[in-house]
Design an enzyme around this catalytic site. Structure first.
Site, PDB file in Angstrom:
ATOM      1  N   GLY A   1      -8.706  -2.244  11.728  1.00 18.52           N
ATOM      2  CA  GLY A   1      -9.224  -2.739  10.464  1.00 18.52           C
ATOM      3  C   GLY A   1     -10.015  -1.678   9.745  1.00 18.52           C
TER       4      GLY A   1
ATOM      5  N   THR B   1     -15.757  -3.860   9.033  1.00 20.31           N
ATOM      6  CA  THR B   1     -15.279  -5.238   9.160  1.00 20.31           C
ATOM      7  C   THR B   1     -15.783  -5.916  10.434  1.00 20.31           C
ATOM      8  OG1 THR B   1     -13.242  -4.330  10.101  1.00 20.31           O
ATOM      9  CG2 THR B   1     -13.219  -4.906   7.762  1.00 20.31           C
TER      10      THR B   1
ATOM     11  N   LYS C   1     -15.554  -4.456  13.938  1.00 24.91           N
ATOM     12  CA  LYS C   1     -14.800  -4.209  15.173  1.00 24.91           C
ATOM     13  C   LYS C   1     -15.750  -3.947  16.345  1.00 24.91           C
ATOM     14  CE  LYS C   1     -12.567  -0.824  13.262  1.00 24.91           C
ATOM     15  NZ  LYS C   1     -13.113  -0.964  11.897  1.00 24.91           N
ATOM     16  N   THR C   2     -16.708  -3.072  16.143  1.00 28.59           N
ATOM     17  CA  THR C   2     -17.677  -2.792  17.207  1.00 28.59           C
ATOM     18  C   THR C   2     -18.525  -4.014  17.498  1.00 28.59           C
ATOM     19  OG1 THR C   2     -17.736  -0.485  16.449  1.00 28.59           O
ATOM     20  CG2 THR C   2     -19.480  -1.198  17.939  1.00 28.59           C
TER      21      THR C   2
ATOM     22  N   GLU D   1     -15.748   0.263 -24.201  1.00 24.47           N
ATOM     23  CA  GLU D   1     -15.723  -0.847 -23.244  1.00 24.47           C
ATOM     24  C   GLU D   1     -15.088  -2.098 -23.862  1.00 24.47           C
ATOM     25  OE1 GLU D   1     -16.349  -0.532 -20.180  1.00 24.47           O
ATOM     26  OE2 GLU D   1     -17.062   1.537 -20.356  1.00 24.47           O
TER      27      GLU D   1
ATOM     28  N   HIS E   1     -11.444  -1.774 -23.390  1.00 21.66           N
ATOM     29  CA  HIS E   1     -11.015  -2.174 -22.046  1.00 21.66           C
ATOM     30  C   HIS E   1     -10.939  -3.700 -21.922  1.00 21.66           C
ATOM     31  CE1 HIS E   1     -10.743   1.579 -19.901  1.00 21.66           C
ATOM     32  NE2 HIS E   1     -11.959   1.985 -20.308  1.00 21.66           N
TER      33      HIS E   1
END
Length: 443
Positions: free
Chosen positions: A213, A217, A219-220, A435, A438
């Site tokens: 992953g 996220t 894992k550890t 902006e 956009h």
């Protein structure tokens, strides 16, 4: 200030050397003056002969084999009072004894005392013994120190942190947002606690579980939760700790790690960032890094070799599964790959619930609104978000975190620190037109 025996010995060494030479000088001087402590005046040999010819010498005591004499003589300047004088006699004067007898001088010879010699021998022995003992003590302490010269023989030993019962303080209840990964990993914990449930139907637990992953996220954190839930011996090591500058050290550490694991089976081995040692072989120039490839080959052999590893479960974590060697990912080694992705809105909400336990939040704060506003955030990002909000609350001297701090923390995590406000109205107008363009295109 903490007392250090090493510093004390380093300071004591020069003092021992100086004291040794002073001791030797003291013994040599005491040997010269032995038996003649009452003599306070030295007299030359020529003057002694003049006193002898004048009949003023009454007695002579010979010391150190005739090299030194203590002479009693009358002093005419002191009304013929007796005076003790020390004379250094020449080594070759055979007529001296004859002249003393002819002058009817009381002659006495004293054998040399062995005290000075004995103490001199002891001094010659004690100083080297003290010096050798001090050096031995220094080398012993330096060899036991981390990184000392004595650690040269321990290069091949595994540096894995070992806990007989891994009390990490983290359980599955503390891990949120990755329900699918938790469900798969709970099977590993159940097998370690109740293996007969699986072996009764012929099931075999996976030898290796690979957590895959993006960074942050959890894992550890999942590995810590497995260790906390399982209650079995737990080895944790990073992939980079296998590789050293010396050839063969990595493979030796892999062998030593699995040897310790077999002695404590059933157990868990957690290898973090396994891509540091498990990269594709032969991908580099000239066949790649030979030391890293030897370490990987040893790891592959230990995971699924002839001996087998009954009761040893290997859990590894990486965010680069694309660079791992294909032999490492085949069934029999890492049988199961568990994907730990960024959480969805329900996962983010549960993660915020976990990290908000120790935060003082205002009743107006809505964790669901925060979860909806933070798509793509990982567990580490959400923990950082609430921590930044708490820091802003303390800086603003408020008693609880409000939505204002949450909004500012989101902006800071996403866009960085707030810049200097624009003063020039022309620059403001240009940026506003840009902006708005956009927004119109996006709409």
């Amino acid at each position: 200030m903490k007392f250090s025996w090493r510093v004390a010995l380093l300071w004591a060494m020069p003092l021992l050397v100086i004291g040794f030479f002073l001791w030797q000088g003291a013994f040599s001087s005491s040997a010269v003056t032995s038996g003649g402590n009452a003599a306070t005046t030295r007299m030359s040999y020529g003057r002694f002969l003049d006193y002898l010819d004048a009949g003023r010498v009454t007695s002579v005591d010979l010391y150190e084999g005739g090299r030194t004499a203590i002479v009693e003589a009358r002093d005419l300047d002191l009304d013929n009072r007796l005076q003790r004088l020390r004379v250094d006699l020449p080594a070759n004067d055979p007529q001296l004894i004859t002249r003393l007898r002819e002058a009817d001088v009381s002659l006495d010879t004293h054998p040399p005392r062995n005290d000075g010699a004995i103490w001199g021998v002891l001094g010659n022995l004690i100083f080297p013994i003290l010096l050798i003992a001090g050096l031995f003590f220094l080398f012993r302490r330096s060899s036991n120190a981390p990184g000392g010269p004595g650690q040269a023989m321990n290069f091949g030993k595994s540096k894995a942190r070992f806990q007989m019962e891994a009390k990490t303080g983290i359980l599955f209840d503390d891990v949120a947002g990755v329900d699918e990964a938790k469900e798969e990993l709970q099977e590993v914990v159940t097998f370690l606690k109740k293996p007969e449930r699986f072996t009764a139907v012929g099931a075999r637990i996976p030898k290796g579980v690979l957590l895959v992953g993006p960074p942050g996220t959890g894992k550890t954190l999942m590995a810590k939760a497995i260790a906390g839930e399982a209650g079995v011996p737990f080895f944790s090591i990073s992939g980079s700790e296998f590789v050293e500058m010396f050839v063969g050290v990595g493979a030796s550490r892999v062998r030593d790690l699995f040897k310790k694991a077999k002695e404590n089976a059933p157990c868990i081995i957690f290898i973090d960032e396994i891509d540091a040692v498990g990269r594709q072989r032969g991908a580099g120039i000239g066949g790649g890094n030979d030391e890293r490839e030897q370490t990987l080959n040893q790891l592959l052999t230990e995971m699924d070799g002839f001996e087998g590893n009954t009761g040893i479960i290997i859990i590894a974590a990486t965010n680069r599964p694309d660079v791992l060697d294909s032999a490492l990912l085949r069934p029999g080694r890492f049988d199961r790959q568990v994907s730990v992705d960024a959480p969805d809105i329900r996962g983010r909400l549960s993660i915020l619930d976990v990290h908000a336990r120790n935060k003082k939040l205002d009743p107006s704060v809505s964790l669901e609104a925060i979860a909806r506003r933070t798509p793509g955030f990982t567990g580490a990002d959400l923990a950082n978000l609430l921590n930044e909000a708490a820091i802003l609350t303390a800086r603003r001297r408020k008693e609880a975190v409000t939505m204002a701090e949450i909004d500012d923390a989101v902006d800071r995590v996403v866009a960085g620190m707030e810049g200097t406000p624009l003063v020039d109205s022309k620059s403001k107008r240009l940026i506003a037109y840009h902006e708005v363009g956009h927004a119109m295109v996006g709409t």
